[in-house]
Design a protein around this motif. Sequence first.
Motif, PDB file in Angstrom:
ATOM      1  N   THR A  87       0.667  -1.124   0.038  1.00  0.00           N
ATOM      2  CA  THR A  87      -0.079  -0.092   0.172  1.00  0.00           C
ATOM      3  C   THR A  87       0.929   1.875  -0.550  1.00  0.00           C
ATOM      4  O   THR A  87       0.974   2.148  -1.064  1.00  0.00           O
ATOM      5  CB  THR A  87      -0.929  -0.282   1.616  1.00  0.00           C
ATOM      6  N   ASP A 120      -4.365  -1.776  -5.453  1.00  0.00           N
ATOM      7  CA  ASP A 120      -3.421  -1.887  -4.295  1.00  0.00           C
ATOM      8  C   ASP A 120      -4.128  -3.504  -3.869  1.00  0.00           C
ATOM      9  O   ASP A 120      -5.231  -2.704  -3.734  1.00  0.00           O
ATOM     10  CB  ASP A 120      -3.605  -0.860  -4.126  1.00  0.00           C
ATOM     11  N   SER A 132      -6.703   0.829   3.764  1.00  0.00           N
ATOM     12  CA  SER A 132      -5.675   1.307   4.265  1.00  0.00           C
ATOM     13  C   SER A 132      -5.224   2.355   3.308  1.00  0.00           C
ATOM     14  O   SER A 132      -4.877   3.563   4.002  1.00  0.00           O
ATOM     15  CB  SER A 132      -3.948   0.601   3.729  1.00  0.00           C
ATOM     16  N   ASP A 150      -7.982  -3.642  -1.254  1.00  0.00           N
ATOM     17  CA  ASP A 150      -8.721  -4.715  -0.131  1.00  0.00           C
ATOM     18  C   ASP A 150      -9.642  -3.949   0.662  1.00  0.00           C
ATOM     19  O   ASP A 150      -9.956  -2.611   1.046  1.00  0.00           O
ATOM     20  CB  ASP A 150      -7.198  -3.786   0.257  1.00  0.00           C
TER      21      ASP A 150
END
Lengths: 597, 260
Positions: B16, B123, B43, B39
């Motif tokens: 990330t 990501d 994050s 994800d």
Amino acid sequence: MSAGRPIPPAGVDAVRRVLLGAGTAGGVRITDVRTGASRRWRRTWLDSADWRLHRNGLALELHRTGATGRLVVHGAGAGELACPADGVTFPCRVAGLPAGELRDRLAAPLALRALLPLTDLSGTADDLAVLDEREKTVVRLTLETVEASGDPAGRGALRLDEVRGYPEHARRVTATLRAAGFDVRVVGDRLARPLAEAESALRAAGLDPGRLPGDLPRRIAPDTPADRAVAMVLSAFLDELEAAVPGTIADLDPEFLHDLRVAVRRSRAALALAGDVLPAVAVEAAARELTWLGDLTTPLRDLDVHLLDLPELATRLTAFAPADLDPLAAHLTRHRERERRLLVRGLRSPRFARFVAEWRAVLERVAAEGAEGTAVGELAADRVRRADRRFVRPGRRITDSSSPRHLHRLRKRGKELRYVLELFAPVLDRGHQRALVRELKAVQDVLGVFQDSEVQQETISGLAERMIAENGSDAPVPVGTLLAMGELVTHLRQDQDTARAAFGARFAAFVRPRVRRHVTALTPPTRITPPVRAVPLTRAAPPAGVTVSVGDAVPVRGVGDVVSTGGVVVPGDPVAPAGSGSRSRPVGARAGAGSAG
Amino acid sequence: MKVVATYAIKGGVGKTTAAVNLAALAAADGLRTVLWDLDPQGSATFLFRVRPRVRGGARGLVRGRRPLDEAVKGTDVIGLDLVPADFRYRTLDLELDAMRKPTRALRRLVEPLADEYDLVVLDCPPSVSLVSESVVHAADLLLVPLIPATMATRSLDQLVEFLDALGAGGHDGAAVRRPEVLAFLSMVDRRKRLHRELAETLPKELDTISEVVIPALSVVERMADERSPVTVFAPRSPATAAYTRLWTEVACRLGLLEAR
Ligand SMILES: Nc1ncnc2c1ncn2[C@@H]1O[C@H](COP(=O)(O)OP(=O)(O)OP(=O)(O)O)[C@@H](O)[C@H]1O
Ligand SMILES: [Mg+2]
């Protein structure tokens, strides 16, 4: 901003206060407004001398903040494009701009024309970020203050940049600020805002966007005395001529010289076709000087036309490579430099200055004091009728076996008709006038190709001889170059044959009843009395040895083929000698601007 | 439009962090960039202060009921947009599995962005799954962080094996595109001898491993407090310098920038 709204206090603090006081509504909460650094900016608007960008719905701005510059173009349905402008100085041709999308976008509308700086504004800009409860930026604002803009509180305008995915926040901020009296411009309104802004900046600078110096005065009405009307029209042509001089001298782009020649041609045509309502001596003097100007500008224009045409012609070579023509281009470029110096000397001469001053004085006097008995509406009908007859009659007599000379002469008559239709456009019915011009243009186009390709064949042959003569035996002209030039002549010959074959059908279309109806509508019966000269002449005296009496036919150019028809003087060709750059623009013709070609 | 995915079988290796900083650098270079936080923990979404919610969730996206561009949010970094994470991405695997050609799904979703963006950064969550197959198929380049350890190259070997297997046929039987692989050493601690040595030797042993090394630096950890890419809040830090070198290599490999 409409009247009656509260005027907000100045500056960034006021914006903050208004937004932070707004509270929560519709699930939108503003928790903070963060301010960034204050920047100075300067914005310059650019366009060609003939407003090509404006006419295409585009506005080009040079934005400068500190040492960096950015070019931004708005409008014409495709939003906004920008590129860095470091190292670019204006005036500048398209080729001088950084390569990329922005340049590609401007290339077609500008063609050969240079970009000129028109006017600029400067001021300060403050960035503000509006934050939500996560302290995330949800709207970006820029407070732009314009210096010396007569904006009393210096409160400027707020540019609002929506942050993607936060439309409610943008709506709320816009509404809150507008309610408090701020001028909020949403950057998403890409088409309307910058174009309106450009327009008002240009008007504030005293410019009239889109208007050309040669555009005919709007004040002329059918009952305007003929001499006044003709003087006003000639004044507009003189404006056009003068406006083209600085750009021609500075050699900013080849179109300035073209414009200058168009102004000369239009003026000469106007004198030939309607000059009989003006003071004869002044007309005679002006005609002489205009002839001089035509001759003065012809060599350079011819070279420009050849140079501009060369790349296109070169693509048509099949047996030879374009590079074979490089020596020809070099030859033309050398000659161009010499001719340019001569032309600049002429345009800076006392003779030119005197002509402009005296001609302007005469036209202004007549425009103000003229009282010609005939109304210009009547004059227009009379002149359109005659010019049409002079075109249609010989046209009908042309057969497949007619000699090229007859076609060339018919083209000149067509030009006269075109000039008359343009000259009197302000007092002719717009619909019929336009329709007739369109039909006429279809015929003139084939006649133009027929004559121009013949002239070019002769020119290329002539150039070949000159190159051989000038190069001598030490540095002979490459055989490949000469053969390539020969191939060009062949292609041009084919063009000419094609145009000849197309003529019959085009002319037949022009004389069909549907088109005749336009002529009838434009030429109601008139009773033209012989013109009476009402304005005494003071300045321009007749040249020694020439006595001009009132009502005399005034030859405009040459003597041989002057035809006098009841007071109207129609020289063989008021335009230019055959083959002397008499063609209209070869590349990027001025869209919609009635260039008399 | 090019697609880069940060990808690793292991968790907590710096995926990330790399995705966010490279995306910010791409935007600063004038590329229209969008970062998609795949994800479910979100994050990257947290870092950009965006609400971790996509209308319609995974199902809405995958079934094509909600086009991806409706989910896009502008970030505080000019030129960089974000497709936020959604807790419901947990079911992304199930949703994909229900489709006819699951491997191709992600690429199909991303393709309509080509008009608007020059670069998409994905990501990814740490796992080998159907999402990952779909990521592999969508990406032009897989960017793989490696923690310096004796077994470090083993996970890279595993990845290459996985890619080869996919080439022969993925979950749904169809062959999967083979993206370029670029690994780099992440969180390298100069005080540790092993780290120094591996940073020295590994790039020479395998040409899929970049010469660029991302050192372990406390300024990188501050990203979570600053809620901003390190390249933005600490532009002159050694961390920014390292990510800039890595971005240059990625951009050159993708042909996005002329070699500098
Ligand atoms: N170069 C670095 N120096 C110091 N700390 C780092 C560095 N890179 C990442 N970290 C820290 O390591 C932790 C994990 O990093 P990151 O979230 O980027 O890994 P990840 O691979 O995305 O993890 P996950 O598998 O959970 O998605 C974070 O707390 C991050 O701040
Ligand atoms: Mg992660």
